[in-house]
Design a protein around this motif. Structure first.
Motif, PDB file in Angstrom:
ATOM      1  N   THR A 103      37.187  28.402  25.082  1.00 14.88           N
ATOM      2  CA  THR A 103      36.605  29.122  23.902  1.00 14.88           C
ATOM      3  C   THR A 103      37.159  29.161  22.625  1.00 14.88           C
ATOM      4  O   THR A 103      38.913  28.901  22.295  1.00 14.88           O
ATOM      5  CB  THR A 103      36.647  30.421  23.924  1.00 14.88           C
ATOM      6  N   GLU A 104      36.524  29.464  21.060  1.00 14.99           N
ATOM      7  CA  GLU A 104      37.843  29.568  20.276  1.00 14.99           C
ATOM      8  C   GLU A 104      39.167  30.677  20.555  1.00 14.99           C
ATOM      9  O   GLU A 104      40.364  29.940  20.445  1.00 14.99           O
ATOM     10  CB  GLU A 104      37.430  30.771  18.599  1.00 14.99           C
ATOM     11  N   ALA A 105      39.130  31.720  21.326  1.00 11.70           N
ATOM     12  CA  ALA A 105      40.613  32.219  21.463  1.00 11.70           C
ATOM     13  C   ALA A 105      41.197  32.322  22.427  1.00 11.70           C
ATOM     14  O   ALA A 105      42.534  31.431  22.182  1.00 11.70           O
ATOM     15  CB  ALA A 105      39.708  33.233  22.556  1.00 11.70           C
ATOM     16  N   GLN A 106      40.896  31.034  23.690  1.00 14.97           N
ATOM     17  CA  GLN A 106      41.798  30.137  24.136  1.00 14.97           C
ATOM     18  C   GLN A 106      42.012  28.813  23.729  1.00 14.97           C
ATOM     19  O   GLN A 106      42.889  28.859  24.204  1.00 14.97           O
ATOM     20  CB  GLN A 106      40.876  29.904  25.316  1.00 14.97           C
ATOM     21  N   MET A 107      41.369  28.392  22.884  1.00 10.58           N
ATOM     22  CA  MET A 107      41.925  27.545  21.933  1.00 10.58           C
ATOM     23  C   MET A 107      43.463  27.937  20.914  1.00 10.58           C
ATOM     24  O   MET A 107      44.064  27.328  20.492  1.00 10.58           O
ATOM     25  CB  MET A 107      41.038  26.469  21.191  1.00 10.58           C
TER      26      MET A 107
END
Length: 342
Positions: A103-107
């Protein structure tokens, strides 16, 4: 000509006398164009050798970060590991962070850890979103070059991969040879992978010119994963008895073929991307027609050279121009490369 090498060394490299080299370097008369070219070539070679000596034994740590299904990241890892052995005299070491979904947050968390820990470069396959662009810009400010791989990201130091616009045009040209009416189904993993969006836009424009009567039905947000992609495709097939072709931009083709078979739909042509293990099996069994393939090892060699160039560890010939994008290979069952063991 500007230089920092002793005239004797330049003369030895060029195979000329020191007086001749001195005249060429200082722009004096009675020096032929051929002699000037030999001196310039000698200087370039001395500079390359100097860099090679200074780089010898230097270890460069590169992070390879990718959001992609395992069938792609397996091929990406193999390509990167093949390319790392071809960067002598520099020793390349790789750290991999690759998952089906980031996800964007994980990336952003992955990129923040790299920024904190340090790296000589990042090869990145990620969504092109404002937040990820900002994280890329932060890495660049820290002296960590980011090379976007396969799908571009605005603000990256360089891009390595295939020409996605060309890929879309090639797919359209192949499909339009077979289909001039009915519908064509396209399958895309996500809207915010810039490479896929470029392929689709280019495909759509080329089809409008080559086969204007063909309706294009787009599916997206399957993430390139079998379950989600199969569900997305199955949801549109019931009303598509006139489906004539499929252009799969992102993969999950086993699921697409299963959905087509379940609906009793048999397209005239099925164009896929990347000769991964899934597509190899589908191609040899005749379930897909052809694969638009590009060499990931070549992509990663290009990406690594961009990083070494950033750190001034390689010297390229300025006459060579920018690094080329990957060539697209059209793979049929009849011309599967022997290295794939078929």
């Amino acid at each position: 000509m500007t230089h920092r090498f002793p005239i004797k060394e330049i003369a030895a490299q060029a195979g000329l006398g020191t007086a001749t080299v001195d005249r060429a370097l200082n722009g004096r008369a009675h020096v032929s164009a051929r002699t000037k070219a030999r001196v310039a070539a000698a200087l370039a070679e001395l500079e390359r050798q100097e860099h090679a000596i200074s780089a010898k034994g230097r270890t460069v740590w590169i992070d390879v970060v990718a959001e992609a299904p395992a069938r792609f990241t397996t091929a990406l890892r193999e390509g990167a590991e093949a390319a790392m052995t071809q960067m002598a005299p520099v020793v390349v070491r790789l750290r991999f962070t690759m998952r089906d979904v980031l996800t964007e947050a994980q990336m952003l968390a992955v990129l923040a850890r790299i920024a904190k820990r340090g790296s000589q470069g990042v090869c990145l396959k990620a969504r092109d979103t404002p937040a990820i662009r900002a994280a890329v810009a932060d890495l660049m400010r820290r002296g960590i070059p980011v090379i976007s791989v396969v799908t571009d990201i605005a603000g990256a130091y360089a891009y390595a991969g295939l020409d996605n616009a060309q890929a879309g045009r090639v797919a359209a040209a192949l499909i339009a040879r077979e289909v001039q009416d009915g519908a064509v189904l396209t399958s895309q993993s996500r809207d915010d992978f810039a490479g896929e969006a470029t392929r689709i836009a280019s495909f759509r424009a080329a089809m409008a010119e080559r086969a204007p009567k063909v309706q294009i039905i787009e599916t997206t947000d399957g993430g390139g994963l079998n379950h989600a992609t199969g569900a997305a495709v199955g949801g549109v097939l019931a009303a598509q008895a006139a489906l004539r072709a499929v252009y799969s931009v992102s993969g999950a083709n086993r699921a697409i073929c299963a959905a087509l078979n379940a609906a009793g739909v048999h397209p005239q042509i099925f164009v896929a991307h990347d000769l991964d293990a899934d597509n190899l099996g589908l191609l040899t069994r005749g379930e897909i027609t052809l694969v638009l393939h590009h060499d990931l090892a070549a992509d990663m060699r290009g990406a690594f050279r961009h990083i070494l160039r950033f750190h001034k560890l390689v010297v390229d010939n300025p006459d060579d121009g920018p690094a080329p994008l990957s060539d697209i290979q059209i793979i049929l069952p009849e011309n599967v490369p022997t290295r794939f063991g078929v």
